[in-house]
Design a protein around this motif. Structure first.
Motif, short mmCIF file in Angstrom:
data_model
loop_
_atom_site.label_atom_id
_atom_site.label_comp_id
_atom_site.label_asym_id
_atom_site.label_seq_id
_atom_site.Cartn_x
_atom_site.Cartn_y
_atom_site.Cartn_z
N HIS A 35 0.83 -1.22 0.00
CA HIS A 35 0.00 0.00 0.00
C HIS A 35 0.86 1.27 0.00
O HIS A 35 0.43 2.33 0.47
N ASN A 36 2.09 1.14 -0.52
CA ASN A 36 2.99 2.29 -0.67
C ASN A 36 3.25 3.04 0.63
O ASN A 36 3.35 4.27 0.66
N GLY A 37 3.35 2.29 1.72
CA GLY A 37 3.70 2.88 3.00
C GLY A 37 2.57 3.55 3.75
O GLY A 37 2.79 4.10 4.83
N ARG A 38 1.37 3.48 3.22
CA ARG A 38 0.24 4.13 3.91
C ARG A 38 -0.14 3.36 5.17
O ARG A 38 0.03 2.15 5.25
N GLU A 39 -0.67 4.09 6.16
CA GLU A 39 -1.04 3.45 7.42
C GLU A 39 -2.17 2.44 7.21
O GLU A 39 -2.98 2.57 6.30
N TRP A 40 -2.22 1.42 8.09
CA TRP A 40 -3.18 0.33 7.91
C TRP A 40 -4.64 0.80 8.00
O TRP A 40 -5.54 0.14 7.47
N LEU A 41 -4.87 1.94 8.59
CA LEU A 41 -6.23 2.45 8.74
C LEU A 41 -6.89 2.74 7.39
O LEU A 41 -8.12 2.70 7.27
N VAL A 42 -6.09 2.99 6.35
CA VAL A 42 -6.65 3.31 5.03
C VAL A 42 -6.48 2.17 4.02
O VAL A 42 -6.72 2.35 2.84
N TRP A 43 -6.07 1.00 4.48
CA TRP A 43 -6.01 -0.15 3.59
C TRP A 43 -7.42 -0.60 3.21
O TRP A 43 -8.41 -0.18 3.84
N GLU A 44 -7.52 -1.48 2.22
CA GLU A 44 -8.82 -2.07 1.90
C GLU A 44 -9.39 -2.74 3.15
O GLU A 44 -8.65 -3.26 3.97
N ASP A 45 -10.69 -2.72 3.27
CA ASP A 45 -11.36 -3.26 4.47
C ASP A 45 -10.90 -4.67 4.81
O ASP A 45 -10.72 -5.02 5.98
N LYS A 46 -10.69 -5.50 3.78
CA LYS A 46 -10.34 -6.90 4.04
C LYS A 46 -8.99 -7.03 4.75
O LYS A 46 -8.78 -7.94 5.56
N TYR A 47 -8.07 -6.11 4.43
CA TYR A 47 -6.77 -6.12 5.10
C TYR A 47 -6.81 -5.33 6.40
O TYR A 47 -6.24 -5.74 7.41
N ARG A 48 -7.49 -4.20 6.35
CA ARG A 48 -7.59 -3.38 7.56
C ARG A 48 -8.22 -4.16 8.70
O ARG A 48 -7.75 -4.13 9.84
N ASP A 49 -9.30 -4.88 8.38
CA ASP A 49 -10.05 -5.60 9.41
C ASP A 49 -9.64 -7.06 9.54
O ASP A 49 -10.32 -7.85 10.21
N ARG A 50 -8.54 -7.44 8.88
CA ARG A 50 -7.95 -8.77 9.02
C ARG A 50 -8.93 -9.90 8.69
O ARG A 50 -9.12 -10.84 9.47
N ASP A 51 -9.55 -9.80 7.53
CA ASP A 51 -10.42 -10.88 7.05
C ASP A 51 -9.56 -12.14 6.91
O ASP A 51 -8.50 -12.12 6.27
N SER A 52 -10.01 -13.22 7.52
CA SER A 52 -9.18 -14.44 7.58
C SER A 52 -8.81 -14.98 6.21
O SER A 52 -7.66 -15.39 5.98
N GLN A 53 -9.75 -14.97 5.27
CA GLN A 53 -9.45 -15.49 3.93
C GLN A 53 -8.49 -14.57 3.20
O GLN A 53 -7.58 -15.03 2.50
N ALA A 54 -8.69 -13.28 3.37
CA ALA A 54 -7.81 -12.31 2.70
C ALA A 54 -6.38 -12.44 3.21
O ALA A 54 -5.42 -12.36 2.42
N LEU A 55 -6.22 -12.64 4.52
CA LEU A 55 -4.88 -12.80 5.08
C LEU A 55 -4.24 -14.10 4.63
O LEU A 55 -3.03 -14.16 4.35
N LYS A 56 -5.05 -15.15 4.53
CA LYS A 56 -4.55 -16.44 4.05
C LYS A 56 -4.05 -16.32 2.61
O LYS A 56 -2.97 -16.83 2.26
N ASP A 57 -4.83 -15.63 1.80
CA ASP A 57 -4.44 -15.42 0.39
C ASP A 57 -3.17 -14.57 0.31
O ASP A 57 -2.29 -14.83 -0.53
N ALA A 58 -3.09 -13.55 1.15
CA ALA A 58 -1.93 -12.65 1.14
C ALA A 58 -0.66 -13.40 1.52
O ALA A 58 0.41 -13.16 0.95
N LYS A 59 -0.75 -14.29 2.48
CA LYS A 59 0.41 -15.06 2.91
C LYS A 59 0.96 -15.91 1.76
O LYS A 59 2.18 -16.12 1.65
N GLU A 60 0.06 -16.39 0.91
CA GLU A 60 0.49 -17.20 -0.23
C GLU A 60 1.01 -16.31 -1.36
O GLU A 60 2.04 -16.58 -1.96
#
Length: 379
Positions: A35-60
């Motif tokens: 996210h180009n160094g932006r704070e987590w508060l302005v990330w997409e909701d799925k990353y900001r709110d730690r959606d389990s599937q989104a985090l699983k996909d991100a790890k891969e």
């Protein structure tokens, strides 16, 4: 990193041993890069709110990038432990300073939102601050989110225990910074422009201190409870009952009245660490240079030294001759430097942490003087 063997047994053992924090940390770093160094508060909701599937996909998706941050932490840990061992072999102990608060834009807050006083979108309800004091006449707004102590206690302070245990690995002595917030913490509205309208709120006190003491094991603890006077009732009592050394700072001692806690004649016990000055204060020479005539007179009467040029060294001597178990003089003070060598000016955001000491800066004569002081007072 491209040349590193990620199947290395020591590396794998390190990652496994630190799994309780390193996965969240590395993923946070990778997503922040994404996210180009932006704070987590302005990330997409799925990353900001730690959606389990989104985090699983991100790890891969970011697997190699995550591995890179594992590698950086592994290398830092390895090299730091070598430095610590070398310092200890030379008779030098390292003091680590553990800040009381953590930044809002951090892996800690992002991955443990339930432990902080946050709104539903993750923004802070309150932020840390201090009212006007000896360091700043207008007070300071630090801006870090404050803890939800009820939630912390329900988890038996597990987050604090893990943090303290990790910090204790990197030093021989761990200093608990801004200790008064353990008893009472000061917080303001995130939109406040001044700290004057903040409010004191109750902290966990003894419960948190006991949790930290258990977590650090045999690592020696000291407490930052210094100030012109203890502003929060109960702090002094808690420190003395704990048996953990508190802190005294001489350049804060000569401010105000003769009953100032930082003046050696008011040390009620020897179980304290006395500093001539700290990273947050003027140097001793800078302090002497900025005093009024009346203050110089008091300094002279207190130290028995009436030559203004020798007052700084006299203050160092006062620290060494006190009943405090440990006396610490900063390198700037031992070198007799003024405020041009000051480390940090609280409530300012630039020009700090730039001073460096070079090899062979101390003259043989100065070394002899320091050695003589240590000999006289058995330091």
């Amino acid at each position: 990193f491209d040349r590193f063997d990620t199947e290395d047994k020591e590396y794998i053992a390190f990652v496994e041993k630190n799994s309780y924090w390193i996965y969240d940390y590395a993923l946070f770093c990778v997503l922040k890069d994404h996210h180009n160094g932006r704070e987590w508060l302005v990330w997409e909701d799925k990353y900001r709110d730690r959606d389990s599937q989104a985090l699983k996909d991100a790890k891969e998706l970011f697997k190699k990038d995550i591995e890179f941050y594992f590698f950086c932490q592994y290398k830092f840990d390895t090299q730091w432990q070598q430095l610590l061992e070398y310092a200890n072999s030379r008779g030098i102990q390292i003091i680590g300073d553990m800040p009381f608060y953590v930044a809002h834009d951090s892996a800690d807050v992002w991955s443990h939102r339930n432990l902080f006083q946050l709104n539903s979108d993750g923004s802070p309800k309150l932020v840390s601050a201090v009212p006007p004091d000896a360091f700043s006449a207008t007070g300071q707004i630090w801006g870090s989110p404050v803890y939800d102590w009820e939630a912390m206690e329900q988890e038996k302070f597990a987050w604090w225990k893990a943090r303290a245990m990790q910090a204790s690995k990197f030093c021989n002595v761990l200093k608990l910074d801004h200790f008064i917030a353990t008893v009472k913490y000061y917080a303001v509205n995130p939109l406040a422009e001044s700290s004057a309208n903040g409010k004191w709120r109750k902290g966990p006190g003894k419960k948190l201190l006991e949790a930290i003491s258990i977590a650090v094991g045999e690592t020696y603890i000291i407490i930052d409870d210094a100030g012109p006077k203890t502003t929060v009732p109960g702090v002094k009592k808690l420190v003395e009952k704990s048996g953990i050394p508190g802190s005294r700072i001489l350049v804060l001692g000569f401010m105000g009245e003769a009953d100032n806690d930082n003046l050696p004649h008011n040390f009620s016990r020897s179980n304290v660490i006395v500093y001539t000055s700290t990273h947050d204060t003027e140097t001793v020479n800078g302090y002497v240079a900025s005093r009024t005539m009346e203050e110089h007179t008091y300094l002279s009467h207190y130290t028995g030294v009436y030559d203004k040029k020798k007052l700084a060294d006299a203050i160092i001597k006062v620290a060494y001759s006190s009943v405090a178990d440990v006396a610490i003089a900063s390198m700037q003070d031992l070198l007799g430097l003024g405020n041009e060598a000051r480390m940090n000016a609280p409530a300012t955001v630039s020009g700090n942490w730039q001073w460096r000491v070079s090899q062979n800066t101390l003259s043989p004569e100065r070394c002899d003087w320091i050695r003589q002081l240590a000999f006289i007072y058995r330091r």
